[in-house]
Design a protein around this motif. Structure first.
Motif, PDB file in Angstrom:
ATOM      1  N   ASP A 351      77.696 -40.231 -20.224  1.00 17.20           N
ATOM      2  CA  ASP A 351      77.637 -41.019 -21.437  1.00 17.20           C
ATOM      3  C   ASP A 351      76.325 -41.969 -21.172  1.00 17.20           C
ATOM      4  N   GLU A 352      76.507 -42.552 -20.077  1.00 13.41           N
ATOM      5  CA  GLU A 352      75.183 -43.540 -19.841  1.00 13.41           C
ATOM      6  C   GLU A 352      74.003 -42.780 -19.581  1.00 13.41           C
ATOM      7  N   THR A 353      73.998 -41.672 -18.768  1.00  8.90           N
ATOM      8  CA  THR A 353      72.847 -40.907 -18.943  1.00  8.90           C
ATOM      9  C   THR A 353      72.463 -40.406 -20.037  1.00  8.90           C
ATOM     10  N   LEU A 354      73.218 -39.715 -20.779  1.00 13.20           N
ATOM     11  CA  LEU A 354      72.921 -39.394 -22.252  1.00 13.20           C
ATOM     12  C   LEU A 354      72.028 -40.573 -22.922  1.00 13.20           C
ATOM     13  N   ALA A 355      72.612 -41.697 -23.069  1.00 16.49           N
ATOM     14  CA  ALA A 355      72.133 -43.193 -23.552  1.00 16.49           C
ATOM     15  C   ALA A 355      70.608 -42.854 -23.143  1.00 16.49           C
ATOM     16  N   GLU A 356      70.273 -42.934 -21.675  1.00 14.10           N
ATOM     17  CA  GLU A 356      69.015 -42.940 -21.209  1.00 14.10           C
ATOM     18  C   GLU A 356      68.173 -41.773 -21.701  1.00 14.10           C
ATOM     19  N   VAL A 357      68.485 -40.507 -22.082  1.00 22.35           N
ATOM     20  CA  VAL A 357      67.741 -39.410 -22.406  1.00 22.35           C
ATOM     21  C   VAL A 357      67.620 -39.661 -24.122  1.00 22.35           C
TER      22      VAL A 357
END
Length: 757
Positions: A351-357
């Motif tokens: 989810d943290e990676t998605l936020a970066e995306v």
């Protein structure tokens, strides 16, 4: 010029020291290491002459990696490992006929890669005759006559294999493939088969072009950069400068790797005072310590979340892609338990990676061997392409796919036609240019070539550069296969193990290096190379050749062709005398090379066209980018086993071992180490520092053993291990290859650790 004495003793691991891994790359330690190696191999004057010319617009291309230079060049436009690569080639050590008289082939076969390389530059053609255990001097004319006789005696041209290393220039590669096809075969395996073949396969299928879609400027202007399965601090150090520049412009970086790597933690740029005496620049904003082979699951999870949130570029998808509905249906069935098992990550990390995306408008995904050497590598890279296509991150500035190539002209060689499965359009153009009908039947790639040698179907092996037996998988099988050949020929600058693993007869043909002046009848010559981003530029050597007996790769090809194909109707002498004539032919055969001779002489060269990047045009069958469905399969390891990936140390480049240190990982004076998570060591009941054998397990039931490795407790992903190649290539089964690309699965090797016997 004084010649430095070669190494006389073969080092072992008895004096190995292990310290905690470093948390930053380059800086003063990198400067000291690179310049120290250069001074030891070349001396002060030669060091200055070479290093001030490497990667300059009027200089020579570094014989190391394929990372591009950009328009602005520093006075010192090289990295630590670039300095080592230049020193390795421009060394003043020499291998003479006296050396070969003193060292039988059977002895050389027992020596380490490091010892062999440190003997120095080859100086004259050498022949091992049938039944002999020594190489002896031979004239060039006799050498070419021998190869020609063996080739013409074959029952079929397909009984010969012609391998190419990524060091070979565009001009030599084009002449080489022309000779091979005029001889009558497409048996042109190359080092790409063992590295980025998976990238080319996936990108050709999805985007229509099997190369990266970004330029250096795109990295500088990206909002978010993924660095996946790649260790740029060791393998492409100048990439760190591009990442630093992107960070300064506001980019975020996500590192995805089973091992934490110093180069992605912090970069101390040696071009800046802050890099030499300061703390440097932190690079990765987010580190995902993914389980080996978990990348497909990660990108599928991100793609599923993008669909759930409807954060996709519907306009781009409708105009430029097909297959979206099928992907959406597939992703709705994604099993989150499988995702977490495959990746070893938590849902919170994803989810943290998605936020970066979601915060990023422009995204670049970079990758290297960590993605390309698995059974499911092609589906994994296709899923990366899906990820970029979903938000329109192909064909616009600051976004795209970035497979980072290793050897300095591996991409250019493929562009020049070094490929066992050439496109019909290329063969049509080649035949029309030279007035012959090229063979149409596909040839063998690297793995298929080894199988064919093992089965006795290949009689002649010809290697244009490289160290085939150490680059290839399943070392024992590869070496036994090579020894079945009637003749093995190696075109080389330095001594390596492929000279010691020889056929019934064996030739060593010494060639010029990138650093050296190449003077032909038409005067001093330039060659050209293509970097990892499709930039083509000239390379001009300046040093006096290591020996007056050396020939360029182009001259070797042309003279061999004259000996083997006297009636083929191709006039080889003018091509040998003036490389402009080769480039004129290339300009009429290879798309994108019009006016080659003028454009390659421009400072910095020129950029090859790339339809998806330049026009958002996708030369696929449908005319659109293909979104694909890629089934997720979790690679499960039996109880008590680990999943091993083969890696480089910081003191090597591909199969060339510069030294015995891996400074960033805390290893000094040794190479036979295996990195294992301390929790896994505890579960296995193995002490940190213990000596173990690595035993490979695969479906064929064959025991493959790499003996006497020291265990190092290291922060790898749980259940995963890492060890250096080529020492661990013995564990990679020849028949364990990636679907579609047939690349050896060197990053997915199931092993057990046994007490060293």
């Amino acid at each position: 010029m004084p010649s430095r004495r070669p190494a006389t003793d073969d080092a072992d691991d008895a004096g190995m020291e292990v310290t905690p891994p470093e948390r930053a790359a380059a800086g003063l330690p990198g400067v000291r290491a690179g310049l120290g190696e250069a001074l030891r191999e070349m001396g002060p004057r030669r060091t200055a002459l070479t290093l001030l010319r490497v990667n300059q617009k009027d200089g020579f291309d570094c014989p190391g990696c394929a990372w591009p230079e950009g328009d602005h060049r520093h006075v010192a436009e090289f990295c630590e490992n670039g300095a080592k690569a230049v020193a390795e080639e421009a060394t003043t050590r020499r291998v003479t006929r006296e050396f070969f008289a003193a060292h039988p082939v059977t002895e050389l076969a027992e020596r380490s890669d490091h010892w062999l390389g440190k003997q120095g530059r080859l100086t004259e053609p050498m022949l091992k005759r049938a039944g002999s255990d020594h190489y002896e001097p031979v004239s060039w004319d006799e050498a070419f006559a021998l190869v020609a006789a063996e080739l013409t005696a074959l029952s079929s041209p397909d009984e010969a294999v012609f391998y190419t290393s990524g060091r070979t220039s565009n001009e030599a590669a084009f002449a080489y493939q022309l000779f091979v096809r005029a001889f009558g075969t497409n048996n042109l395996p190359d080092c790409s088969n063992m590295c980025h073949e998976s990238s080319g396969s996936a990108l050709t299928e999805t985007l229509g072009v099997g190369k990266g879609s970004v330029l250096l400027e795109d990295l500088h202007t990206a909002d978010l950069i993924f660095v996946v399965g790649q260790n740029p601090g060791t393998n492409h150090p100048r990439m760190l400068s591009a990442l630093e520049r992107a960070k300064k412009a506001g980019a975020r970086i996500v590192a995805v790797n089973p091992l934490p790597e110093a180069g992605l933690i912090r970069f101390k740029n040696p071009q800046k005072a802050s890099g030499l005496v300061g703390r440097g620049t932190p690079l990765a904003d987010l580190f995902l310590q993914i389980r080996v082979n978990g990348d497909l699951a990660l990108f599928q999870a991100l793609n599923r979340l993008l669909l759930d949130k409807d954060e996709v570029d519907h306009e781009f998808l409708a105009a430029h892609t097909d297959g979206f509905d099928e992907l959406a249906a597939h992703l709705r069935t994604l099993d989150w338990d499988q995702v977490l098992e495959a990746t070893g990550l938590s849902r919170e990390q994803i989810d943290e990676t998605l936020a970066e995306v979601l915060r990023a408008e422009r995204i670049v995904v970079c990758w290297a061997m960590g993605l390309t050497q698995h059974k499911n590598s092609v589906p994994t890279i296709r899923e990366v392409v899906n990820f970029l296509l979903l938000r329109g991150n192909v064909g616009r500035p600051g976004a795209g796919v970035c497979p980072v190539r290793g050897h300095s002209n591996v991409q250019g060689d493929r562009t020049m036609g070094i490929y066992e499965k050439p496109a019909p359009a290329f063969l049509d153009a080649l035949g029309a240019e030279f007035g012959f009908e090229p063979p149409r039947e596909h040839g063998v790639d690297t793995v298929a070539a080894i199988r064919a040698m093992r089965e006795g179907r290949i009689k002649v092996f010809f290697g244009m550069g490289g160290n085939f037996v150490r680059a290839a998988p399943d070392s024992a099988v590869t070496e036994a296969a090579m020894r079945t050949c009637r003749l093995t020929v190696q075109v080389s600058t330095k001594l390596n193990r492929s000279h010691a693993v020889a056929g019934e007869q064996a030739l060593i043909l010494p060639t010029l290096g990138r650093t050296e002046l190449d003077v032909r009848a038409g005067g001093p010559q330039i060659v050209s190379v293509e970097d990892s981003m499709g930039m083509v530029h000239a390379s001009r050597g300046r040093l006096r050749p290591a020996s007056p007996e050396l020939l360029s790769e182009v001259a070797i090809v042309c003279r061999l062709a004259r000996a083997a194909l006297p009636g083929a109707g191709i006039d080889w002498a003018p091509l040998e005398d003036d490389y402009d004539r080769i480039r004129d032919h290339i300009s009429r055969v290879v798309p994108g090379f019009a006016d080659y001779n003028a454009r390659v002489r421009r400072p910095g060269g020129f950029t090859l066209p790339h339809a998806p990047r330049d026009e958002r045009r996708f030369p696929t069958a449908s005319g659109k980018a293909r979104i694909t469905v890629n089934p997720l399969e979790v690679l499960r390891v039996p109880e008590g086993r680990l999943l091993l990936q083969t890696i480089r140390s910081h003191d090597q480049y591909n199969t060339t071992v510069y030294g015995l240190d891996d400074r960033y990982r805390g290893v000094r004076a040794g190479r036979r180490v295996v990195f294992v998570n301390p929790a896994d060591l505890e579960a296995l009941g193995i002490a940190d520092g213990a000596l173990v054998d690595l035993v490979g397990e695969w479906a064929d039931g064959v025991e493959r053993r790499a003996p006497a490795f020291r265990v190092i407790g290291y922060p790898t992903a749980r259940g995963c291990a890492a060890a250096y190649f080529p020492e661990t290539n013995v564990l990679v089964p020849l028949d364990s290859t990636a679907d579609v690309s047939n690349t050896p699965t060197s990053k997915s090797v199931i092993v057990r650790l046994e007490p060293a016997g």
